[in-house]
Design a protein around this motif. Sequence first.
Motif, PDB file in Angstrom:
ATOM      1  N   GLY A 124       0.807  -1.216   0.000  1.00 29.14           N
ATOM      2  CA  GLY A 124       0.000   0.000   0.000  1.00 29.14           C
ATOM      3  C   GLY A 124       0.836   1.260   0.000  1.00 29.14           C
ATOM      4  O   GLY A 124       0.509   2.242  -0.686  1.00 29.14           O
ATOM      5  N   HIS A 125       1.927   1.244   0.732  1.00 29.25           N
ATOM      6  CA  HIS A 125       2.793   2.419   0.808  1.00 29.25           C
ATOM      7  C   HIS A 125       3.945   2.358  -0.189  1.00 29.25           C
ATOM      8  O   HIS A 125       4.873   3.174  -0.109  1.00 29.25           O
ATOM      9  N   ARG A 126       3.884   1.410  -1.109  1.00 29.49           N
ATOM     10  CA  ARG A 126       4.839   1.289  -2.220  1.00 29.49           C
ATOM     11  C   ARG A 126       6.287   1.230  -1.726  1.00 29.49           C
ATOM     12  O   ARG A 126       7.198   1.823  -2.325  1.00 29.49           O
ATOM     13  N   VAL A 127       6.500   0.517  -0.629  1.00 30.42           N
ATOM     14  CA  VAL A 127       7.828   0.483  -0.014  1.00 30.42           C
ATOM     15  C   VAL A 127       8.875  -0.047  -0.990  1.00 30.42           C
ATOM     16  O   VAL A 127       9.963   0.526  -1.134  1.00 30.42           O
ATOM     17  N   GLU A 146       1.576   7.787  -5.224  1.00 34.04           N
ATOM     18  CA  GLU A 146       0.588   6.752  -5.539  1.00 34.04           C
ATOM     19  C   GLU A 146       0.276   5.870  -4.340  1.00 34.04           C
ATOM     20  O   GLU A 146      -0.630   5.035  -4.390  1.00 34.04           O
ATOM     21  N   ALA A 147       1.025   6.023  -3.258  1.00 36.63           N
ATOM     22  CA  ALA A 147       0.809   5.193  -2.066  1.00 36.63           C
ATOM     23  C   ALA A 147      -0.574   5.455  -1.475  1.00 36.63           C
ATOM     24  O   ALA A 147      -1.158   6.526  -1.659  1.00 36.63           O
ATOM     25  N   ASP A 148      -1.083   4.452  -0.770  1.00 36.52           N
ATOM     26  CA  ASP A 148      -2.416   4.595  -0.196  1.00 36.52           C
ATOM     27  C   ASP A 148      -2.462   3.926   1.164  1.00 36.52           C
ATOM     28  O   ASP A 148      -1.644   3.057   1.488  1.00 36.52           O
ATOM     29  N   GLU A 149      -3.460   4.307   1.960  1.00 38.63           N
ATOM     30  CA  GLU A 149      -3.619   3.777   3.305  1.00 38.63           C
ATOM     31  C   GLU A 149      -4.451   2.503   3.309  1.00 38.63           C
ATOM     32  O   GLU A 149      -5.283   2.288   2.422  1.00 38.63           O
ATOM     33  N   LEU A 150      -4.250   1.714   4.341  1.00 42.78           N
ATOM     34  CA  LEU A 150      -5.141   0.582   4.606  1.00 42.78           C
ATOM     35  C   LEU A 150      -6.424   1.072   5.267  1.00 42.78           C
ATOM     36  O   LEU A 150      -7.505   0.506   5.044  1.00 42.78           O
ATOM     37  N   ARG A 151      -6.330   2.104   6.036  1.00 41.73           N
ATOM     38  CA  ARG A 151      -7.446   2.620   6.811  1.00 41.73           C
ATOM     39  C   ARG A 151      -8.706   2.817   5.963  1.00 41.73           C
ATOM     40  O   ARG A 151      -8.669   3.433   4.900  1.00 41.73           O
ATOM     41  N   ALA A 164      -6.755 -16.184   9.126  1.00 44.22           N
ATOM     42  CA  ALA A 164      -7.653 -15.092   8.755  1.00 44.22           C
ATOM     43  C   ALA A 164      -8.251 -14.433   9.987  1.00 44.22           C
ATOM     44  O   ALA A 164      -8.354 -13.198  10.070  1.00 44.22           O
ATOM     45  N   GLN A 165      -8.637 -15.234  10.967  1.00 46.11           N
ATOM     46  CA  GLN A 165      -9.230 -14.670  12.181  1.00 46.11           C
ATOM     47  C   GLN A 165      -8.226 -13.840  12.966  1.00 46.11           C
ATOM     48  O   GLN A 165      -8.575 -12.818  13.570  1.00 46.11           O
ATOM     49  N   GLU A 166      -6.949 -14.256  12.952  1.00 44.64           N
ATOM     50  CA  GLU A 166      -5.921 -13.465  13.623  1.00 44.64           C
ATOM     51  C   GLU A 166      -5.649 -12.178  12.855  1.00 44.64           C
ATOM     52  O   GLU A 166      -5.419 -11.115  13.458  1.00 44.64           O
ATOM     53  N   VAL A 167      -5.695 -12.222  11.517  1.00 40.58           N
ATOM     54  CA  VAL A 167      -5.535 -11.003  10.713  1.00 40.58           C
ATOM     55  C   VAL A 167      -6.643 -10.012  11.057  1.00 40.58           C
ATOM     56  O   VAL A 167      -6.398  -8.812  11.219  1.00 40.58           O
ATOM     57  N   ILE A 168      -7.861 -10.512  11.175  1.00 39.50           N
ATOM     58  CA  ILE A 168      -8.992  -9.649  11.525  1.00 39.50           C
ATOM     59  C   ILE A 168      -8.745  -8.963  12.865  1.00 39.50           C
ATOM     60  O   ILE A 168      -8.973  -7.751  13.016  1.00 39.50           O
ATOM     61  N   ARG A 169      -8.263  -9.721  13.834  1.00 39.08           N
ATOM     62  CA  ARG A 169      -7.999  -9.149  15.157  1.00 39.08           C
ATOM     63  C   ARG A 169      -6.949  -8.045  15.074  1.00 39.08           C
ATOM     64  O   ARG A 169      -7.109  -6.978  15.679  1.00 39.08           O
ATOM     65  N   LEU A 170      -5.885  -8.288  14.324  1.00 37.01           N
ATOM     66  CA  LEU A 170      -4.813  -7.306  14.213  1.00 37.01           C
ATOM     67  C   LEU A 170      -5.217  -6.071  13.407  1.00 37.01           C
ATOM     68  O   LEU A 170      -4.680  -4.977  13.609  1.00 37.01           O
ATOM     69  N   MET A 171      -6.167  -6.248  12.493  1.00 36.29           N
ATOM     70  CA  MET A 171      -6.509  -5.183  11.561  1.00 36.29           C
ATOM     71  C   MET A 171      -7.594  -4.236  12.083  1.00 36.29           C
ATOM     72  O   MET A 171      -7.838  -3.185  11.494  1.00 36.29           O
ATOM     73  N   ARG A 172      -8.232  -4.588  13.180  1.00 33.26           N
ATOM     74  CA  ARG A 172      -9.351  -3.771  13.663  1.00 33.26           C
ATOM     75  C   ARG A 172      -9.000  -2.305  13.900  1.00 33.26           C
ATOM     76  O   ARG A 172      -9.821  -1.420  13.621  1.00 33.26           O
ATOM     77  N   PRO A 173      -7.812  -1.984  14.420  1.00 29.67           N
ATOM     78  CA  PRO A 173      -7.494  -0.556  14.625  1.00 29.67           C
ATOM     79  C   PRO A 173      -7.488   0.281  13.347  1.00 29.67           C
ATOM     80  O   PRO A 173      -7.535   1.511  13.413  1.00 29.67           O
ATOM     81  N   PHE A 174      -7.439  -0.370  12.178  1.00 27.73           N
ATOM     82  CA  PHE A 174      -7.435   0.365  10.918  1.00 27.73           C
ATOM     83  C   PHE A 174      -8.848   0.706  10.437  1.00 27.73           C
ATOM     84  O   PHE A 174      -9.008   1.330   9.388  1.00 27.73           O
ATOM     85  N   HIS A 175      -9.849   0.262  11.194  1.00 31.43           N
ATOM     86  CA  HIS A 175     -11.249   0.604  10.872  1.00 31.43           C
ATOM     87  C   HIS A 175     -11.627   0.187   9.446  1.00 31.43           C
ATOM     88  O   HIS A 175     -12.222   0.948   8.689  1.00 31.43           O
ATOM     89  N   VAL A 176     -11.250  -1.035   9.103  1.00 26.84           N
ATOM     90  CA  VAL A 176     -11.593  -1.569   7.782  1.00 26.84           C
ATOM     91  C   VAL A 176     -12.912  -2.334   7.863  1.00 26.84           C
ATOM     92  O   VAL A 176     -13.402  -2.668   8.946  1.00 26.84           O
ATOM     93  N   ARG A 177     -13.473  -2.629   6.702  1.00 29.36           N
ATOM     94  CA  ARG A 177     -14.676  -3.449   6.613  1.00 29.36           C
ATOM     95  C   ARG A 177     -14.256  -4.835   6.173  1.00 29.36           C
ATOM     96  O   ARG A 177     -13.457  -4.995   5.244  1.00 29.36           O
TER      97      ARG A 177
END
Length: 332
Positions: A124-127, A146-151, A164-177
Amino acid sequence: MTRKIVVQIQQNELSAFLEPDVVEKLKQVGELVLNPYDRPFTPTELMSHLGNASACISTWGSLPITRDMLDSAPKLELVAHMAGSVKHIVAAEAFDRGITVLSGGHAIAESVAESIIALILAVGHRVKLVDESMRSGVSWKSIAMEADELRGKTVGFVALGMVAQEVIRLMRPFHVRFIAYDPYMKREKAAELGVELLPLHDVLKRAQVISLHLPMIPETDHMIGRDELRLIQDGCLLINTSRGSVIDEQALIEELRTNRIFAALDVFEQEPLPLNSELRRLPNVLVRPHIAGVNPSSRKRIGRSLVEDIYRYWHGESVQHGVSKVRLALMT
């Protein structure tokens, strides 16, 4: 009579899994029969050790416990595999004989999930692209812009297993759907996770980040093929840390050539990835050699958690990381 625990892990790798205090805890439940070699046991060596063993500990590269070995191990009660899938490490008959089988998949899932977050943020940040541009002396500004946020993005999962369930737990602070395709997931459980269940094609069309978590079984072979890849929206990131066979790799290469989507891949149809693979040269793909779940921290976490389970087992408590015969069928 002293309980014997056969440890298949070869001598030069033992400390990577079992720290000194963990070894001492293991010794509290039985006498350890260690592998003294910097190589796996031979079948003859392993069979001779299993003859009067109550438990066997294995990891990547260890010999599988075959039906013949089970026949020669009448006292065997427990197999602890300090790696992921146990499908190729213990014969299915072990479950029919009431042998408890443990897996370190939970500990690996934590590492894979963190690795997936790293891949999402890096792409996302084109590292990679900005780094290569800076090193070559070319202006980095156009790429960086061109970089973009996950948020705030819509993140789609194909299968909702442990990773996948652990990814969901880690990703919650990014306020994704979160959206997902998983025909085996109950809607009540998905609701608890905060995930909307959808048909596969809807997930592919609507997600801005897609993460694959499929097992390698006949039903998933090339499940993401040319038609499915064309459904993915422009600018989407497709991540595969499950098994290479779930994607039609040639179709993916053709789609990546258009620069329409991005990919981050930890697994491939042929491993190691051939040196002449176009995936090594395409600018819009990150490639890694199937290492998402394996690192010094995860190996020690596997060792500690499974020794805790072994201790629980012989103290009459429920194990936390057991594998059922039903789950075995879905392992790769």
